[in-house]
Design a protein around this motif. Sequence first.
Motif, PDB file in Angstrom:
ATOM      1  N   UNK A 110     -10.112  35.117  -9.893  1.00 19.34           N
ATOM      2  CA  UNK A 110     -10.149  34.276  -8.693  1.00 19.34           C
ATOM      3  C   UNK A 110      -8.956  34.604  -7.804  1.00 19.34           C
ATOM      4  N   UNK A 111      -9.112  34.332  -6.514  1.00 19.57           N
ATOM      5  CA  UNK A 111      -8.054  34.696  -5.571  1.00 19.57           C
ATOM      6  C   UNK A 111      -8.034  33.755  -4.375  1.00 19.57           C
ATOM      7  N   UNK A 112      -7.213  34.147  -3.379  1.00 22.90           N
ATOM      8  CA  UNK A 112      -7.007  33.331  -2.176  1.00 22.90           C
ATOM      9  C   UNK A 112      -7.466  34.040  -0.930  1.00 22.90           C
ATOM     10  N   UNK A 113      -8.280  35.065  -1.071  1.00 19.96           N
ATOM     11  CA  UNK A 113      -8.626  35.791   0.149  1.00 19.96           C
ATOM     12  C   UNK A 113      -9.428  34.914   1.104  1.00 19.96           C
ATOM     13  N   UNK A 114      -9.226  35.165   2.404  1.00 19.28           N
ATOM     14  CA  UNK A 114     -10.080  34.553   3.420  1.00 19.28           C
ATOM     15  C   UNK A 114     -10.631  35.670   4.288  1.00 19.28           C
ATOM     16  N   UNK A 115     -10.583  36.909   3.752  1.00 18.03           N
ATOM     17  CA  UNK A 115     -10.964  38.091   4.542  1.00 18.03           C
ATOM     18  C   UNK A 115     -12.450  38.401   4.321  1.00 18.03           C
ATOM     19  N   UNK A 116     -13.274  37.849   5.222  1.00 15.74           N
ATOM     20  CA  UNK A 116     -14.735  37.916   5.069  1.00 15.74           C
ATOM     21  C   UNK A 116     -15.221  39.360   4.933  1.00 15.74           C
ATOM     22  N   UNK A 117     -14.654  40.244   5.756  1.00  9.59           N
ATOM     23  CA  UNK A 117     -15.127  41.634   5.759  1.00  9.59           C
ATOM     24  C   UNK A 117     -14.871  42.293   4.402  1.00  9.59           C
ATOM     25  N   UNK A 118     -13.785  41.922   3.754  1.00  2.51           N
ATOM     26  CA  UNK A 118     -13.453  42.500   2.446  1.00  2.51           C
ATOM     27  C   UNK A 118     -14.364  41.907   1.359  1.00  2.51           C
ATOM     28  N   UNK A 119     -14.597  40.595   1.450  1.00  2.00           N
ATOM     29  CA  UNK A 119     -15.481  39.951   0.457  1.00  2.00           C
ATOM     30  C   UNK A 119     -16.853  40.626   0.503  1.00  2.00           C
ATOM     31  N   UNK A 120     -17.335  40.845   1.725  1.00  2.00           N
ATOM     32  CA  UNK A 120     -18.658  41.446   1.873  1.00  2.00           C
ATOM     33  C   UNK A 120     -18.693  42.838   1.206  1.00  2.00           C
ATOM     34  N   UNK A 121     -17.631  43.591   1.450  1.00  2.00           N
ATOM     35  CA  UNK A 121     -17.562  44.934   0.843  1.00  2.00           C
ATOM     36  C   UNK A 121     -17.545  44.852  -0.670  1.00  2.00           C
TER      37      UNK A 121
END
Length: 413
Positions: A110-121
């Motif tokens: 689990x993490x704290x990303x809010x980077x939609x483009x990275x999640x999609x990748x």
Amino acid sequence: MSEKAFDIVVFGATSFVGQILSRYLMQQYGVDGELKWAIAGRSEPKLVTLKSSLGDAAKELPVVVADASDEASLANMCARTRVVISTVGPYALYGEPLVRACVEAGVDYCDLTGEVQWIRRMVQQYEARAKETGARIVHCCGFDSIPSDLGVYFLQQQAQQRFGTPCNTVKMRVKVAKGGMSGGTVASLVNVTKEALADPALRKELANPYSICPPEFRPKLRQHNVKAAEYDEDYGAWTAPFIMSAINTRVVHRTNALTGAAYGSEFGYDEAMLTGRGLKGRATALGIAAGLGGFMAATAIRPARWALEKFVLPKPGEGPSPKAQEEGFYDLRFVGISEKGKLIRTKVTGDRDPGYGSTGKMLGEAAMCLAFDIDASERQAGGFWTPASLLGQPLLDRLTAKAGLTFEVIDGK
Ligand SMILES: NC(=O)c1ccc[n+]([C@@H]2O[C@H](COP(=O)([O-])OP(=O)(O)OC[C@H]3O[C@@H](n4cnc5c(N)ncnc54)[C@H](OP(=O)(O)O)[C@@H]3O)[C@@H](O)[C@H]2O)c1
């Protein structure tokens, strides 16, 4: 439960938010009690300094050295734990090798990303493999997007109980959010802007509310998006754009998609900030909208971005003071309306500043939930989940019991 040395490893423990999280785990669970955990990062001296700052009780806390760009070190770390928490960001720059290592090893993450483009990748590249290995990957376990995702989950449960049906429209409004920003968050925001400027396809993708939903989940409903000062009839007040809505709304739609459209196949969701009534409320909304527009424009222009990063914004490793974290809090209001016009109002509150004091606790409890609450025998399949779709009620219970959050119904008829 497992042969592994650790239940949880905190990777990036020396980051601004990683230190808050480590302090929280130490205070809440100690070392070698119910929870076996370790701190990890690329710099052993920094990890040792962090460990001594955690007090005498942390003497036995294990330290693991691993670097985000060294795959062998990540594989070794994954071999020793059941769950990895990562606070090493911007994730779009440093995050992929660790996701790959967890997916390959069948280790939860689990993490704290809010980077939609990275999640999609990440979903596109690794979901099939995660389903094979059983790794459960849960992004967005901080202020973005747990309060929104679990806030909607809670409202829908209450609507189901009261009306026998979910609400097909939900709005979240930030009533108060007192807190600051850290260097890591700034670096992530600036990186998204840079990537979007260089790539028109990415700009289109960022505008798509269903961008991280499975490709077959494409509702026809055009989602409302508060982009300027707007009057909200349901709250009788003015609203301004909320910067985190760009990630939170995507996570809520992915939850809906992963739960077989539990909120409805044409479900509407938007977020904004309440700024008050009358002329003052309108002026504040106009001011916030203009300020936000100015900030985005400045990060898009290279010299202005340089000046912002150098002189105005916090640097990596910096963030709100302990006093500011302690004094921070948030109060989020939700209103849901069912197809038959039934209305429910709920709220979610947190007792520390949203991005750090409260985020550290939410992330820690999300990892605890992954490690302990979903029994191996009833383990859900591996894959890329959202906080609400995988952790749902057990996480909500943990957050209210331990992490200073509340979930309440204000009014439901
Ligand atoms: N979702 C939310 O609500 C929320 C809230 C807060 C933060 N965040 C996100 O969380 C992330 C962390 O934020 P922050 O302010 O805590 O960041 P930060 O203080 O700048 O820390 C970044 C961390 O990354 C580590 N790092 C960099 N390169 C590395 C490598 N090659 N190998 C291993 N570690 C490496 C750094 O290690 P060293 O210590 O050794 O330099 C540092 O610990 C950011 O992406 C931010 O956007 C999200």
